[in-house]
Design a protein around this motif. Sequence first.
Motif, PDB file in Angstrom:
ATOM      1  N   THR A   1       0.824  -1.212   0.000  1.00  0.00           N
ATOM      2  CA  THR A   1       0.000   0.000   0.000  1.00  0.00           C
ATOM      3  C   THR A   1       0.853   1.255   0.000  1.00  0.00           C
ATOM      4  OG1 THR A   1      -1.755  -1.176   1.154  1.00  0.00           O
ATOM      5  CG2 THR A   1      -1.867   1.224   1.174  1.00  0.00           C
ATOM      6  N   SER A   2       1.665   1.416   1.032  1.00  0.00           N
ATOM      7  CA  SER A   2       2.394   2.680   1.122  1.00  0.00           C
ATOM      8  C   SER A   2       3.670   2.508   1.933  1.00  0.00           C
ATOM      9  CB  SER A   2       1.514   3.766   1.742  1.00  0.00           C
ATOM     10  OG  SER A   2       1.183   3.423   3.068  1.00  0.00           O
ATOM     11  N   LEU A   3       4.504   3.527   1.852  1.00  0.00           N
ATOM     12  CA  LEU A   3       5.799   3.522   2.530  1.00  0.00           C
ATOM     13  C   LEU A   3       6.024   4.883   3.156  1.00  0.00           C
ATOM     14  CD1 LEU A   3       8.714   2.270   2.985  1.00  0.00           C
ATOM     15  CD2 LEU A   3       9.325   3.361   0.827  1.00  0.00           C
ATOM     16  N   GLY A   4       6.455   4.861   4.417  1.00  0.00           N
ATOM     17  CA  GLY A   4       6.880   6.098   5.079  1.00  0.00           C
ATOM     18  C   GLY A   4       8.272   5.870   5.633  1.00  0.00           C
ATOM     19  N   LEU A   5       9.081   6.911   5.653  1.00  0.00           N
ATOM     20  CA  LEU A   5      10.453   6.777   6.154  1.00  0.00           C
ATOM     21  C   LEU A   5      10.619   7.578   7.435  1.00  0.00           C
ATOM     22  CD1 LEU A   5      12.532   7.230   2.862  1.00  0.00           C
ATOM     23  CD2 LEU A   5      11.949   5.088   4.003  1.00  0.00           C
ATOM     24  N   THR A   6      11.428   7.048   8.348  1.00  0.00           N
ATOM     25  CA  THR A   6      11.819   7.825   9.515  1.00  0.00           C
ATOM     26  C   THR A   6      13.155   8.492   9.185  1.00  0.00           C
ATOM     27  OG1 THR A   6      12.699   5.731  10.324  1.00  0.00           O
ATOM     28  CG2 THR A   6      10.666   6.460  11.304  1.00  0.00           C
ATOM     29  N   GLU A   7      13.532   9.471   9.978  1.00  0.00           N
ATOM     30  CA  GLU A   7      14.811  10.152   9.757  1.00  0.00           C
ATOM     31  C   GLU A   7      15.951   9.139   9.853  1.00  0.00           C
ATOM     32  OE1 GLU A   7      15.613  13.349   8.945  1.00  0.00           O
ATOM     33  OE2 GLU A   7      13.458  13.552   8.635  1.00  0.00           O
ATOM     34  N   SER A   8      16.783   9.097   8.834  1.00  0.00           N
ATOM     35  CA  SER A   8      17.899   8.153   8.830  1.00  0.00           C
ATOM     36  C   SER A   8      18.855   8.561   7.727  1.00  0.00           C
ATOM     37  CB  SER A   8      17.395   6.726   8.562  1.00  0.00           C
ATOM     38  OG  SER A   8      16.945   6.640   7.214  1.00  0.00           O
ATOM     39  N   ARG A   9      19.861   7.727   7.493  1.00  0.00           N
ATOM     40  CA  ARG A   9      20.793   8.012   6.399  1.00  0.00           C
ATOM     41  C   ARG A   9      20.062   8.047   5.066  1.00  0.00           C
ATOM     42  NH1 ARG A   9      22.328   3.696   3.112  1.00  0.00           N
ATOM     43  NH2 ARG A   9      21.321   1.755   3.734  1.00  0.00           N
ATOM     44  N   ILE A  10      18.934   7.340   4.994  1.00  0.00           N
ATOM     45  CA  ILE A  10      18.191   7.256   3.739  1.00  0.00           C
ATOM     46  C   ILE A  10      17.569   8.604   3.411  1.00  0.00           C
ATOM     47  CG2 ILE A  10      16.332   6.073   2.503  1.00  0.00           C
ATOM     48  CD1 ILE A  10      18.642   4.215   3.436  1.00  0.00           C
ATOM     49  N   THR A  11      16.942   9.226   4.425  1.00  0.00           N
ATOM     50  CA  THR A  11      16.251  10.494   4.170  1.00  0.00           C
ATOM     51  C   THR A  11      17.252  11.596   3.845  1.00  0.00           C
ATOM     52  OG1 THR A  11      16.123  10.709   6.574  1.00  0.00           O
ATOM     53  CG2 THR A  11      14.112  10.099   5.437  1.00  0.00           C
ATOM     54  N   SER A  12      18.466  11.509   4.424  1.00  0.00           N
ATOM     55  CA  SER A  12      19.420  12.591   4.185  1.00  0.00           C
ATOM     56  C   SER A  12      20.292  12.350   2.941  1.00  0.00           C
ATOM     57  CB  SER A  12      20.310  12.783   5.418  1.00  0.00           C
ATOM     58  OG  SER A  12      20.925  11.561   5.749  1.00  0.00           O
ATOM     59  N   ASP A  13      20.210  11.158   2.363  1.00  0.00           N
ATOM     60  CA  ASP A  13      21.065  10.834   1.219  1.00  0.00           C
ATOM     61  C   ASP A  13      20.441  11.360  -0.074  1.00  0.00           C
ATOM     62  OD1 ASP A  13      22.408   9.680  -0.918  1.00  0.00           O
ATOM     63  OD2 ASP A  13      22.721   7.769   0.110  1.00  0.00           O
ATOM     64  N   GLU A  14      21.090  12.343  -0.679  1.00  0.00           N
ATOM     65  CA  GLU A  14      20.480  12.980  -1.844  1.00  0.00           C
ATOM     66  C   GLU A  14      20.573  12.150  -3.115  1.00  0.00           C
ATOM     67  OE1 GLU A  14      21.702  17.043  -2.108  1.00  0.00           O
ATOM     68  OE2 GLU A  14      20.792  17.496  -0.161  1.00  0.00           O
ATOM     69  N   THR A  15      21.401  11.122  -3.094  1.00  0.00           N
ATOM     70  CA  THR A  15      21.440  10.260  -4.293  1.00  0.00           C
ATOM     71  C   THR A  15      20.232   9.319  -4.308  1.00  0.00           C
ATOM     72  OG1 THR A  15      22.764   8.532  -3.212  1.00  0.00           O
ATOM     73  CG2 THR A  15      23.967  10.282  -4.353  1.00  0.00           C
ATOM     74  N   ILE A  16      19.576   9.182  -3.152  1.00  0.00           N
ATOM     75  CA  ILE A  16      18.371   8.342  -3.098  1.00  0.00           C
ATOM     76  C   ILE A  16      17.163   9.233  -3.344  1.00  0.00           C
ATOM     77  CG2 ILE A  16      16.957   6.840  -1.647  1.00  0.00           C
ATOM     78  CD1 ILE A  16      19.520   6.075  -0.148  1.00  0.00           C
ATOM     79  N   GLN A  17      16.548   9.079  -4.517  1.00  0.00           N
ATOM     80  CA  GLN A  17      15.446   9.976  -4.885  1.00  0.00           C
ATOM     81  C   GLN A  17      14.152   9.240  -5.194  1.00  0.00           C
ATOM     82  OE1 GLN A  17      16.757  12.507  -8.076  1.00  0.00           O
ATOM     83  NE2 GLN A  17      18.466  13.324  -6.884  1.00  0.00           N
ATOM     84  N   GLN A  18      14.281   8.117  -5.872  1.00  0.00           N
ATOM     85  CA  GLN A  18      13.090   7.382  -6.294  1.00  0.00           C
ATOM     86  C   GLN A  18      13.138   5.992  -5.672  1.00  0.00           C
ATOM     87  OE1 GLN A  18      11.294  10.122  -8.395  1.00  0.00           O
ATOM     88  NE2 GLN A  18      10.716   8.175  -9.275  1.00  0.00           N
ATOM     89  N   LEU A  19      11.995   5.516  -5.182  1.00  0.00           N
ATOM     90  CA  LEU A  19      11.980   4.213  -4.522  1.00  0.00           C
ATOM     91  C   LEU A  19      10.916   3.312  -5.137  1.00  0.00           C
ATOM     92  CD1 LEU A  19      12.113   5.457  -0.816  1.00  0.00           C
ATOM     93  CD2 LEU A  19      14.019   4.633  -2.192  1.00  0.00           C
ATOM     94  N   PHE A  20      11.268   2.038  -5.284  1.00  0.00           N
ATOM     95  CA  PHE A  20      10.240   1.050  -5.577  1.00  0.00           C
ATOM     96  C   PHE A  20      10.400  -0.095  -4.594  1.00  0.00           C
ATOM     97  CE2 PHE A  20      13.733  -0.247  -8.393  1.00  0.00           C
ATOM     98  CZ  PHE A  20      13.754  -1.633  -8.295  1.00  0.00           C
ATOM     99  N   VAL A  21       9.425  -0.994  -4.578  1.00  0.00           N
ATOM    100  CA  VAL A  21       9.435  -2.077  -3.598  1.00  0.00           C
ATOM    101  C   VAL A  21       9.339  -3.406  -4.335  1.00  0.00           C
ATOM    102  CG1 VAL A  21       8.330  -3.058  -1.544  1.00  0.00           C
ATOM    103  CG2 VAL A  21       8.275  -0.580  -1.915  1.00  0.00           C
ATOM    104  N   GLU A  22      10.192  -4.323  -3.943  1.00  0.00           N
ATOM    105  CA  GLU A  22      10.150  -5.679  -4.497  1.00  0.00           C
ATOM    106  C   GLU A  22       9.644  -6.620  -3.409  1.00  0.00           C
ATOM    107  OE1 GLU A  22      13.639  -8.044  -6.611  1.00  0.00           O
ATOM    108  OE2 GLU A  22      13.497  -8.535  -4.488  1.00  0.00           O
TER     109      GLU A  22
END
Length: 168
Positions: A10-31
């Motif tokens: 259904t959906s994805l939410g992120l908590t503050e982490s290295r992921i949220t601050s990493d600017e190379t991570i922009q688009q996400l999909f789920v497998e």
Amino acid sequence: EVEKIRIKITSLGLTESRITSDETIQQLFVECRLNNFLAEETPLSLPKPTGGQRIHYNYSTVINVDKEDNRAEREYLKSILLKPDLPADSLKFTVVSDPPEDEQDLECEDIGFAYVSLKEIFQKQRDIIEQDIDVFDSQDASAVIGKLTVTVEALHALRSVHEECKKD
């Protein structure tokens, strides 16, 4: 009736982490993966959610586990029910970073993992409906980087497989 496992991401939410601050991570999909058989992924990758927002995939898929055509999947479900110490009894959800169009030299990168235990669904006799599950950091399995809302309807199929185990 063809027995199946229904999965919805259904959906994805992120908590503050290295992921949220990493600017190379922009688009996400789920497998979503069942052991080695089957991997399905959301057809869309969505922009990384920021501060408390969620991205909505609303992606559904079905894994058929009928005897006629999907024996391997069915045998795998049997092994989950019959072998209590089988470690791989889970559906594994992987959150993947999809590189931006203009950065084609970057690879897709697994950034987090989430799990739903099929054995537990059977033990509790309860499907998982629109439930938030923890997403763990791919680089630090003890760190939770977000929540994935999923539905896994497997109980009917697992009961049927269990009945068959009793007959064998």
